[in-house]
Scaffold this motif. Sequence first.
Motif, short mmCIF file in Angstrom:
data_model
loop_
_atom_site.label_atom_id
_atom_site.label_comp_id
_atom_site.label_asym_id
_atom_site.label_seq_id
_atom_site.Cartn_x
_atom_site.Cartn_y
_atom_site.Cartn_z
N LYS A 64 0.84 -1.20 0.00
CA LYS A 64 0.00 0.00 0.00
C LYS A 64 0.88 1.25 0.00
CE LYS A 64 -4.05 2.11 2.17
NZ LYS A 64 -5.09 1.98 3.22
N LYS A 65 1.95 1.23 0.77
CA LYS A 65 2.86 2.37 0.81
C LYS A 65 3.44 2.64 -0.56
CE LYS A 65 5.84 2.44 4.21
NZ LYS A 65 7.07 2.15 4.99
N SER A 66 3.78 1.58 -1.28
CA SER A 66 4.36 1.72 -2.61
C SER A 66 3.33 2.16 -3.65
CB SER A 66 4.98 0.39 -3.05
OG SER A 66 6.06 0.04 -2.22
N SER A 67 2.05 2.15 -3.27
CA SER A 67 0.96 2.55 -4.17
C SER A 67 0.40 3.91 -3.83
CB SER A 67 -0.17 1.50 -4.09
OG SER A 67 0.29 0.21 -4.38
N THR A 68 1.01 4.59 -2.87
CA THR A 68 0.49 5.84 -2.33
C THR A 68 1.25 7.05 -2.85
OG1 THR A 68 -0.22 4.70 -0.32
CG2 THR A 68 -0.02 7.09 -0.20
N GLY A 69 0.49 8.07 -3.26
CA GLY A 69 1.09 9.31 -3.76
C GLY A 69 1.54 10.22 -2.63
N ASP A 70 2.14 11.33 -3.00
CA ASP A 70 2.64 12.28 -2.01
C ASP A 70 1.52 12.88 -1.17
OD1 ASP A 70 5.22 11.88 -2.98
OD2 ASP A 70 5.08 13.55 -4.40
N ASP A 71 0.29 12.85 -1.69
CA ASP A 71 -0.85 13.42 -0.96
C ASP A 71 -1.53 12.41 -0.04
OD1 ASP A 71 -2.00 11.75 -2.81
OD2 ASP A 71 -3.22 13.28 -3.80
N GLY A 72 -0.97 11.20 0.06
CA GLY A 72 -1.52 10.19 0.95
C GLY A 72 -2.62 9.34 0.32
N LYS A 73 -2.97 9.61 -0.92
CA LYS A 73 -3.99 8.83 -1.61
C LYS A 73 -3.34 7.74 -2.46
CE LYS A 73 -7.01 12.90 -1.97
NZ LYS A 73 -7.71 13.84 -2.89
N GLN A 74 -4.11 6.70 -2.77
CA GLN A 74 -3.59 5.61 -3.57
C GLN A 74 -3.91 5.83 -5.06
OE1 GLN A 74 -5.32 4.61 -0.41
NE2 GLN A 74 -3.20 5.05 0.19
N TYR A 75 -2.90 5.54 -5.89
CA TYR A 75 -3.05 5.73 -7.33
C TYR A 75 -2.63 4.49 -8.12
CZ TYR A 75 -3.60 10.69 -6.28
OH TYR A 75 -4.05 11.90 -5.79
N PHE A 76 -2.40 3.39 -7.45
CA PHE A 76 -1.81 2.22 -8.11
C PHE A 76 -2.37 0.94 -7.52
CE2 PHE A 76 1.62 -0.98 -8.39
CZ PHE A 76 1.94 -0.93 -9.74
N ILE A 77 -2.58 -0.06 -8.36
CA ILE A 77 -3.03 -1.38 -7.91
C ILE A 77 -1.94 -2.41 -8.25
CG2 ILE A 77 -4.76 -3.19 -8.17
CD1 ILE A 77 -5.84 -0.65 -6.87
N PRO A 78 -1.27 -2.99 -7.25
CA PRO A 78 -0.22 -3.98 -7.50
C PRO A 78 -0.79 -5.27 -8.09
CG PRO A 78 -0.10 -3.10 -5.26
CD PRO A 78 -1.44 -2.71 -5.81
N ALA A 79 -0.04 -5.88 -8.98
CA ALA A 79 -0.46 -7.15 -9.57
C ALA A 79 0.59 -8.24 -9.38
CB ALA A 79 -0.77 -6.96 -11.06
N THR A 80 1.82 -7.97 -9.82
CA THR A 80 2.88 -8.97 -9.69
C THR A 80 4.17 -8.30 -9.22
OG1 THR A 80 3.50 -8.72 -12.01
CG2 THR A 80 1.92 -10.47 -11.47
N THR A 81 5.08 -9.11 -8.73
CA THR A 81 6.35 -8.57 -8.23
C THR A 81 7.42 -9.65 -8.26
OG1 THR A 81 7.39 -7.39 -6.38
CG2 THR A 81 5.86 -9.16 -5.82
N TYR A 82 8.65 -9.24 -8.01
CA TYR A 82 9.78 -10.16 -7.85
C TYR A 82 10.84 -9.45 -7.00
CZ TYR A 82 12.07 -7.36 -11.47
OH TYR A 82 12.62 -6.32 -12.18
N PRO A 83 11.50 -10.13 -6.11
CA PRO A 83 12.44 -9.46 -5.21
C PRO A 83 13.90 -9.55 -5.63
CG PRO A 83 12.05 -11.65 -4.41
CD PRO A 83 11.25 -11.53 -5.68
#
Length: 450
Positions: A157-176
């Motif tokens: 959620k933090k990685s999907s949050t803009g500078d204004d504290g709102k969310q602008y992104f929906i995560p789907a896949t990842t790799y570390p």
Amino acid sequence: MSRPENEAQYLASLVPPSVRGVDRRTVLRGALGIGALLGTGTLAACGGGDTGSGGVPTGPVSGTVTVGSNQSDAVPKAAVQSLMDAFQKANSGTTAKINTVDHNTFQENINNYLQGSPDDVFTWFAGYRMRFFASKDLAGDVSDVWSGITGMSDALKKSSTGDDGKQYFIPATTYPWAVFYRKSVFEQRGYEVPKTLDDLKALGTTMQKDGLDPIAFGDKDGWPGMGTFDQLNLRINGYDYHVSLMAGQESWSSDKVKKVFDTWAGLLPIHQADPLGRTWQEAAQSLQQKKSGMYVLGSFLAQQFEKGSEQDDLDFFTFPEIDSTIGTDAIEAPIDGWMMSKRPKNEAAAKKLLAYIASPPAQDILVKADPSVIATNDGADTASYTALQKKTVEFVKGAKSIAQFMDRDTRPDFASTVMIPAIQQFLKNPKDIDGLVNSIEAQKKSIFGS
């Protein structure tokens, strides 16, 4: 697995003349495909369905929802098609029209695309690249979609949050990214997973005595070294500082940055020599051939190992602790996902689609079609995952903070025109750290304006 993206045309146009002459590994391409990108925003009927308290329709939606996708390679393209087919099946009154554009062309023209007639939803990346467009008011707020999401960690959620504290992104896949090794080599030699930097150095010395290159390393393409810098900065200065540095808000000539390069210089003796003449694939092959003991890279390196016993022999651990007050709970795991345009023509269907993409069934479809990635929702079915994938899921899930990778967490032009040559210069001459960081800071000021 695609390597991290290096550049975007819209940002490259902002590079001041003072830094344009820097040699770059990836040559910027012209503004190809703008017409295709600008012409994709077809009119769509406004969707129906009751709207829940969070703003996401609870009932059926209708009309056409347009989907802009950069997944142009065969496997991920098929994955997106399967995902949209499933969404349409569950919402029989809705058509998801996919507009696929070549991956690099999509990225190079994203600014023009979003200022023109963008699709209702589109593929993009978490972190700075998401925040940049949110801050320019070129992306839609999807906080109401997030209010109904379960199974996503606070770090996601933090990685999907803009500078204004709102969310602008929906995560789907990842790799570390982590430190990878072969279990059989550690077992045969009696090596133990290092917990601290001193442990890592001691293990490296032991591996050298045993005839191994302790840490495989290849930076011919320029971007792999960024991953090592990120790991060290996260461990030495912490996640918040790392993100601030990448955003141009900290001085690159500070003692904190100098310590990162100084620590890295101290580790170079246990790295594979001459990294600038070696690709990441060649370095991965040295690990596969048991000529190297470890490798700091993304989990996509598994593609260099044969399916079955070789991949089953691959394992990893988080980059060791350097400062006990900072610890190791910040990791790097690039997140791919979806965003909504600022004014979608079918907002109801767009939000319904984004909510679906965040769900376990949708992510099961993506991972089944493209097994090189893992789902971001911890409710996804992991029964068919390999042991490495299952460990990856727990690794990402347990992270307190997730960085994206240098060329996603900062401006792509800064990453490409400044940091790639700077890191490669450091690898050639790790002794002139003062000169290196002063040069980076001067160029940063030219690009970021401060």
